[in-house]
Design a protein around this motif. Sequence first.
Motif, short mmCIF file in Angstrom:
data_model
loop_
_atom_site.label_atom_id
_atom_site.label_comp_id
_atom_site.label_asym_id
_atom_site.label_seq_id
_atom_site.Cartn_x
_atom_site.Cartn_y
_atom_site.Cartn_z
N LEU A 8 -2.18 2.17 3.61
CA LEU A 8 -3.47 1.79 4.17
C LEU A 8 -4.58 2.22 3.21
CD1 LEU A 8 -3.63 3.01 7.88
CD2 LEU A 8 -3.67 0.66 7.09
N CYS A 10 -8.69 3.37 2.96
CA CYS A 10 -9.65 4.04 3.85
C CYS A 10 -10.43 3.00 4.66
CB CYS A 10 -10.62 4.90 3.04
SG CYS A 10 -9.81 6.06 1.93
N LEU A 13 -8.32 1.87 7.38
CA LEU A 13 -8.09 2.94 8.36
C LEU A 13 -9.23 3.06 9.37
CD1 LEU A 13 -6.41 6.30 7.97
CD2 LEU A 13 -8.73 6.29 8.89
N TYR A 20 -5.85 4.42 17.07
CA TYR A 20 -5.16 5.69 16.79
C TYR A 20 -5.47 6.71 17.89
CZ TYR A 20 -4.21 10.11 14.32
OH TYR A 20 -3.76 11.35 13.97
N PHE A 33 -0.65 5.32 9.18
CA PHE A 33 -1.91 6.01 9.46
C PHE A 33 -1.78 7.50 9.15
CE2 PHE A 33 -5.53 7.55 11.74
CZ PHE A 33 -6.39 6.48 11.93
N HIS A 36 -1.45 8.27 5.50
CA HIS A 36 -2.74 8.23 4.80
C HIS A 36 -3.54 9.52 5.04
CE1 HIS A 36 -6.33 6.02 3.13
NE2 HIS A 36 -6.90 7.06 3.72
N CYS A 43 -10.85 10.59 5.13
CA CYS A 43 -10.48 9.97 6.42
C CYS A 43 -10.21 11.03 7.49
CB CYS A 43 -9.28 9.04 6.24
SG CYS A 43 -9.75 7.50 5.40
#
Lengths: 89, 215
Positions: A8, A10, A13, A20, A33, A36, A43
């Motif tokens: 992913l 940013c 995301l 999430y 997710f 990352h 993030c």
Amino acid sequence: MRHASRELTCQELVELVTEYLEDTLAPSERLRFDAHLRTCPGCTAYIEQMRTTIRVLGKLSEESVSEDARRELLATFRTWKADVAKRDG
Amino acid sequence: MNSTRAPSPTDELELVLALRAGDEDAFTDLVNRYEAAMLQIALAYVPSRAIAEEVVQEAWLGVLHGIERFEQRSQLKTWLMRIVLNRAKRRGSEEARTIPFSVIQPAWNDSGPSVEPGRFRGPSNAWPGHWVSPPSSWSGVPEARLLSGEMFEQVRRALGELPTRQREVITLRDVLGYPAHEVCNVLAISETNQRVLLHRARSRVRAAVERYLEQ
Ligand SMILES: [Zn+2]
């Protein structure tokens, strides 16, 4: 599953943050997710900011109706009660 | 959270019966439980606190007049929220006619990105889509600053600038702490729609908080 294994970005995301937090990501997406987040402080901070934002929003509800409005409300109730008693009596 | 204070069905039935009988304690009990939530909902539709309080008053009057006809099939809380929602909407659209449209509903790009695209590296960069200016941690921000009157003012303003649908959802979910399924129920929207609206709204509010903290 070529797509699912790609990392992913940013920018991608931040569009998935609510899914999430709501825990509605598909398991494979969730893995990407989390992967990352493990390597991206930016993030990680973003998610933390989102949680803080939600907490601040929750504090807004501590505002309550003013005392005057409260008294007016009780007066309204008593008038209503008297009207009902008159109608039924 | 208000949702955890919801009375059980038996409590509810007793409250309704007591209210019909004109029991003032039952009324006060109900007011204590729901008035803060009703105020927040009203604030989502009308431009001022004073008008929101009027809407709450009108809503309670509606509750009293309607309690005789209230049917146990719907939850008491849902019923109350619908009453205040309807009054607030009506009042909100009346107010909108007297205030220039742009003030109430700014031209937001409703489906725009969650974060300004300029914050990310472009396609020609070695790390496209990664932060140029990463968000900073707020863990060092003192609680007094985070929960200051000025912060609340900024957040209120950000809420005021959201499209109505987004404001409805974020008010119920994050300000009032209702679970997703209740919000879908009260607003009659799907889970997916609810989540999309919530996501856009939260993203906007986060950006406003960031601007305030990092100005
Ligand atoms: Zn990242």
